[in-house]
Structure formats: C-alpha cells, structure tokens
Design an enzyme around this catalytic site. Structure first.
Site, short mmCIF file in Angstrom:
data_model
loop_
_atom_site.label_atom_id
_atom_site.label_comp_id
_atom_site.label_asym_id
_atom_site.label_seq_id
_atom_site.Cartn_x
_atom_site.Cartn_y
_atom_site.Cartn_z
N ARG A 237 6.94 -17.41 12.64
CA ARG A 237 6.16 -16.25 12.18
C ARG A 237 6.14 -15.22 13.31
O ARG A 237 6.00 -15.58 14.49
CB ARG A 237 4.71 -16.65 11.85
CG ARG A 237 4.52 -17.34 10.51
CD ARG A 237 4.79 -16.42 9.31
NE ARG A 237 4.62 -17.09 8.04
CZ ARG A 237 5.57 -17.74 7.37
NH1 ARG A 237 6.80 -17.79 7.85
NH2 ARG A 237 5.31 -18.32 6.21
N ASP A 261 14.07 -14.24 13.31
CA ASP A 261 14.19 -14.12 11.85
C ASP A 261 12.88 -13.58 11.28
O ASP A 261 12.79 -13.32 10.09
CB ASP A 261 14.49 -15.52 11.26
CG ASP A 261 14.75 -15.47 9.77
OD1 ASP A 261 15.54 -14.61 9.34
OD2 ASP A 261 14.18 -16.31 9.02
N GLU A 266 6.85 -7.14 10.16
CA GLU A 266 7.97 -7.21 9.21
C GLU A 266 7.60 -6.76 7.80
O GLU A 266 8.48 -6.36 7.03
CB GLU A 266 8.55 -8.63 9.16
CG GLU A 266 7.64 -9.66 8.53
CD GLU A 266 8.27 -11.05 8.44
OE1 GLU A 266 8.80 -11.52 9.45
OE2 GLU A 266 8.23 -11.65 7.35
N HIS A 298 14.09 -12.44 7.84
CA HIS A 298 13.33 -13.57 7.25
C HIS A 298 14.17 -14.28 6.18
O HIS A 298 13.77 -14.39 5.02
CB HIS A 298 12.00 -13.09 6.67
CG HIS A 298 10.96 -14.17 6.67
ND1 HIS A 298 9.65 -13.96 7.04
CD2 HIS A 298 11.02 -15.50 6.37
CE1 HIS A 298 8.97 -15.08 6.94
NE2 HIS A 298 9.79 -16.04 6.54
P1 NAD Z 1 4.85 -28.30 9.95
O1 NAD Z 1 3.42 -28.20 9.57
O2 NAD Z 1 5.63 -29.48 9.45
O3 NAD Z 1 5.00 -28.27 11.54
C1 NAD Z 1 4.29 -27.40 12.37
C2 NAD Z 1 4.01 -28.14 13.66
O4 NAD Z 1 3.41 -27.21 14.57
C3 NAD Z 1 3.02 -29.32 13.48
O5 NAD Z 1 3.58 -30.50 14.01
C4 NAD Z 1 1.80 -28.88 14.27
O6 NAD Z 1 1.13 -29.96 14.89
C5 NAD Z 1 2.44 -27.93 15.30
N1 NAD Z 1 1.50 -27.07 15.96
C6 NAD Z 1 0.27 -26.65 15.55
N2 NAD Z 1 -0.29 -25.89 16.50
C7 NAD Z 1 0.59 -25.83 17.53
C8 NAD Z 1 0.57 -25.20 18.81
N3 NAD Z 1 -0.47 -24.49 19.22
N4 NAD Z 1 1.66 -25.35 19.60
C9 NAD Z 1 2.72 -26.08 19.20
N5 NAD Z 1 2.78 -26.71 18.03
C10 NAD Z 1 1.74 -26.57 17.18
O7 NAD Z 1 5.51 -26.94 9.48
P2 NAD Z 1 7.07 -26.65 9.24
O8 NAD Z 1 7.41 -26.91 7.81
O9 NAD Z 1 7.88 -27.28 10.30
O10 NAD Z 1 7.10 -25.06 9.39
C11 NAD Z 1 6.86 -24.45 10.65
C12 NAD Z 1 6.70 -22.96 10.46
O11 NAD Z 1 7.97 -22.41 10.05
C13 NAD Z 1 5.76 -22.55 9.32
O12 NAD Z 1 4.41 -22.46 9.79
C14 NAD Z 1 6.28 -21.23 8.89
O13 NAD Z 1 5.54 -20.22 9.56
C15 NAD Z 1 7.73 -21.20 9.38
N6 NAD Z 1 8.71 -21.06 8.30
C16 NAD Z 1 9.63 -20.07 8.38
C17 NAD Z 1 10.59 -19.93 7.39
C18 NAD Z 1 11.65 -18.85 7.44
O14 NAD Z 1 12.25 -18.54 6.41
N7 NAD Z 1 11.95 -18.28 8.59
C19 NAD Z 1 10.60 -20.81 6.30
C20 NAD Z 1 9.64 -21.83 6.28
C21 NAD Z 1 8.70 -21.95 7.26
#
Ligand code: NAD
Length: 332
Positions: A237, A261, A266, A298
């Site tokens: 994000r 991305d 955005e 994105h």
């Molecule tokens: P997820 O919930 O499986 O994993 C997120 C991880 O981040 C968890 O293990 C959590 O403990 C950890 N976390 C929480 N606070 C933290 C901190 N302060 N420092 C470090 N780690 C921390 O989520 P995911 O499915 O792996 O997705 C991750 C992110 O990817 C989503 O939140 C979303 O914003 C982003 N995303 C982007 C796209 C894209 O198209 N670019 C698509 C899907 C998701």
C-alpha cells in the site's frame, strides 16, 4: 439482491458475471456497474441497491457510509484484501456488513514483485526501448547477480511468504520481519528485527498491511538504516512509504532503486487513462524523472486466476450475507 459495483472496469464485469453464472438460477445476483469510484458525490448511484461492491481506492469513510446506509445499503463487499479505505468503526455503528477477499493467489502479487525486481535490476525496461531504436550499447544497463544477495521481507504473511519462497529459490539469502511471525517462514529465511533487516538487505520488499502503525514505515530514519544502493520494493500500500523522503534518498544516491506498484496518492491517478491530460501531482512527476525508479499502476493482483478467485469469493461473501449465514471473510 441488487449490488452497485463501483470502480468497475470491463474485466471486473467479465469475471463477476462469469462467477454469477455458477450461482444457482434463483440465487443469481443483479449487478449495476459504475466505472466511477465511490465517494460522497457518487454514492447516490447506489440508490435502489442493498449492497455495494468496491475496490482499493473507493472511499468508505464515515460520511460515505452514512450516505449509503441512508439509501438502504446494508453490505459492503471489498474486491480486495486490504480494508484501510473503510472506516470500520462507522460501519459497525451503522450495522453494515463488511467482507473482503483475504487471500486470492498471493503468488500473483509475489510474482509481480519479482517482475519489478528483475526489471529494475537488469534494466530490461530501458533495454527494450534502446533495442527498438537500434541502440545496442550496454552502457548504463549494468545489473547485479541476484544469486547470493540478501532480500528482506517486511510482513511475512501470505504474499510475503510467497515472495520469500521465490527469492529463496533464486539463491537469495532471505530475511524476514513481522511482529506476528509464523513458523511457515522457518526454513525459508531468518526472522530479524526491522532495523537489522533494513541494514542487511540489498532488496527490501514490503508486504505488511497499511495500519496506523505502519503508516510511513519507510521514512527518513528507516531509509537511513538501509544499505547504500539498496532497492526498495512496495507492492503493498502506498501509505507505507513517505514518498518525499524516498525522493530525497534517491537524489542523494543513498537509495539505489525504487520499484512501486502502489503510491500514496494513487487514487487520483491509477486505473485511469490520463495519457492526454496534465498530471498535477508534482511528487509523482518527480518520481517519473529517475531512471532507477519503476512504477506500475497497482497491477500486482491482475492475473486471470486472481480475478476469478476475487469474483468467486466476493459472490460467496454476498451469498453469506443474503442468506444470513456466518461469513468467514467478514471484517470485524
Ligand atoms: P497477510 O495478512 O497474509 O500478511 C500481512 C503480514 O503483515 C502479517 O503476517 C502481519 O503480521 C504483518 N504485519 C502486520 N503489521 C506489521 C508491521 N508493523 N510490520 C511488519 N509486518 C506486519 O496479507 P497479504 O495477503 O500477504 O497481503 C499483504 C498486503 O498486500 C495487503 O495488506 C495489501 O495491502 C497488499 N496487496 C497488494 C496487492 C496489489 O495488487 N499490489 C494485492 C493484494 C494485496
């Protein structure tokens, strides 16, 4: 049940309609598609619907949720994993059902992170243009062998793990940081404190959610901890990164490469064709001037497999709501 779908691109319509075909005849949903994003002005388009289906840059703050609720909306279906754009306290107060798609092909986003890393590292985006113009010089295209280099994964959840596995498979040493570590990372890499990860990594890839705790996680101080010449990758994000601080780090040559991305502002740019417009965002335009910066709009999630999963899970969430069943993807 009628659902107003905001930020609906042709591919959203295609995959939602395809998923709707799998819902039994009587249970099929009626969708009203709007290509505009959801905000206070456009919220009136949801009149006559009971649910809204939204994406990452739709605005669901308290005034918008109140307006939707006043028109009879009772459910918010997010076609994404992140829910930082929803005022959950307001949603709860209004008794709105909010559900998301917590996991859909995490490999899709991980593979896009890899595409960014590989492109920027070997400068294939610049080589493509050069060769098409008949310029076969290699000067300025020097890369680094990724094998044996150190990659730091911030957030070792589903996407972080998938990215870590790919990098590990390429022979990188993988470090991870997560305040809630999972044993799934054992055997892939070493969990370390964030400051150590930043100091040791040649590539830092962000995969944590945007929360008040992670807002501007990458700032002047954390950038200073990074290795000179390192690469920062953000497919999570935009708000995780203070873009002004990153620009200063690029200008001082401390930050070697930036691949994003996602971008904090955005919503004014992405998912639109602005090629004939004047772009008013000077910070974004400054980023565009660096040869060592790569930006995509994105598209990490954007594979056919992921869109199929997003649509199927969204319809499952809607069915749970319509039938009053417990929904595992409800955002509390
Ligand atoms: P997820 O919930 O499986 O994993 C997120 C991880 O981040 C968890 O293990 C959590 O403990 C950890 N976390 C929480 N606070 C933290 C901190 N302060 N420092 C470090 N780690 C921390 O989520 P995911 O499915 O792996 O997705 C991750 C992110 O990817 C989503 O939140 C979303 O914003 C982003 N995303 C982007 C796209 C894209 O198209 N670019 C698509 C899907 C998701």
């Amino acid at each position: 049940m009628k659902t107003a779908v905001f930020s609906a691109r042709p591919y959203d319509r295609h995959f939602l309609e395809a998923a709707n075909q799998h819902v039994g005849g009587e249970g099929r949903f009626e969708f009203a598609y709007f290509d505009v994003g959801l905000d206070l002005t456009t919220s009136t388009l949801a009149q006559g619907s009971e649910a809204v289906c939204v994406f990452v840059n739709d605005r669901l703050d308290a005034p918008v949720l109140e307006a939707l609720h006043g028109q009879g909306i009772r459910a918010v279906l997010l076609r994404c994993a992140g829910f930082n754009n929803v005022d959950l306290a307001a949603a709860e107060r209004l008794g709105l059902f909010v559900a998301r798609v917590p996991a859909y092909s995490p490999e899709a986003v991980a593979e896009h992170a890899l595409a960014l890393i590989m492109t920027l590292n070997r400068q294939t985006h610049r080589a493509y243009n050069r060769v098409r113009e008949g310029n076969f010089m290699l000067d300025g295209l020097l890369g680094r062998t990724l094998y044996g280099r150190t990659a730091g994964i911030v957030g070792t959840g589903k996407i972080g793990l998938a990215t870590a596995r790919i990098l590990r498979g390429m022979g990188c040493n993988v470090l991870g940081y997560d305040p809630y570590p999972s044993s799934a990372f054992d055997g892939i890499g070493e969990m370390v404190p964030l400051a150590e990860l930043l100091a040791r990594s040649d590539i830092v890839s962000l995969h944590c959610p945007l929360t008040p705790d992670t807002h501007h996680l990458i700032n002047e101080a954390s950038l200073a901890l990074m290795k000179p010449g390192a690469m920062l990758v953000n497919t999570s994000r935009g708000g995780l990164v203070n873009t002004d601080a990153v620009i200063r780090a690029l200008k001082s040559r401390h930050l070697g490469h930036l691949a994003i991305d996602v971008y904090e502002q955005e919503s004014a740019l992405f998912f639109q064709d602005l090629s004939g417009e004047i772009i008013d965002d000077d910070v974004f335009q400054r980023l565009m001037t660096f040869p060592n910066v790569l930006v995509t709009g994105h598209q990490g999630f954007f594979t056919a497999e992921a869109l199929q999963e997003i649509s199927a899970i969204t319809l499952g969430n809607l069915t749970d709501f319509a039938e009053g069943r417990a929904c595992p993807n409800k955002v509390a």
